[in-house]
Design an enzyme around this catalytic site. Sequence first.
Site, PDB file in Angstrom:
ATOM      1  N   GLY A 134     -14.529 -12.983   8.102  1.00  0.00           N
ATOM      2  CA  GLY A 134     -14.296 -12.066   9.216  1.00  0.00           C
ATOM      3  C   GLY A 134     -13.931 -10.650   8.829  1.00  0.00           C
ATOM      4  N   LYS A 141     -27.501  -8.506   2.737  1.00  0.00           N
ATOM      5  CA  LYS A 141     -27.255  -8.783   1.326  1.00  0.00           C
ATOM      6  C   LYS A 141     -28.546  -9.265   0.650  1.00  0.00           C
ATOM      7  CE  LYS A 141     -23.584 -11.105   0.082  1.00  0.00           C
ATOM      8  NZ  LYS A 141     -22.649 -12.234  -0.070  1.00  0.00           N
TER       9      LYS A 141
END
Length: 231
Positions: free
Chosen positions: A85, A185
């Site tokens: 988070g 990513k």
Amino acid sequence: MAKGWNRQSQTKSRARGAKVRVKTARGRKPSSTRWLQRQLNDPYVAEANRLGYRSRAAFKLVELNDRYQFLKGVKRAVDLGCAPGGWLQVLARVMPEESQIIGIDLQEVEHVDGVDLWVMDFLDENAEERLMAALDGPADIVLSDMANSATGHRQTDQIRTMALCEAALDFAIKVLAPGGTFVAKVLQGGSDGVLMERMQKHFKTVKHAKPPASRADSKEWFVLAQGFKGT
């Protein structure tokens, strides 16, 4: 920029105190000892604890945004692979209160104020439809920090990571507003040719970046596609 974080504070953190050395305890593997020592001596970990971020990964997003300013004016965001988070915390701090932020992950994530959290596999057949229905309108940014567990086999890890990036890109193309941003990513070597061509077709600019918060020995990079051209 995240409040309280800058390169000066990073430098001070590195210089603060002597390096912590961890002795190998009974039952603890040498690899675990090395990981613990690295954590205790990591200035990003210390700064994350000080600022209340759940992981040092939050600074990867902070640093990328410091450089490319892609969070300016963002009001709808989707974070794929959001656990634990940290990126959601950055979004919640930077975006206006009335913004819509959705985070999705396979595992449950602790509550973040102003964020709608979903425990769901993004690759499930109906996941995209459910997310699109939940959005109040086109998204301004789609973020993907999704990653498979590393196998140690470079080619296998690269293929699996690219598959996740491609799935995230497919979703981004469907939900982004014109001018929107896609951040994902990838592994060392960046995106493959076909994926790069798709992003260059749909976005005005496409770049690869490795923020300082990514460890030097890490193979992770990020692809940043800005200026979505629309469908």
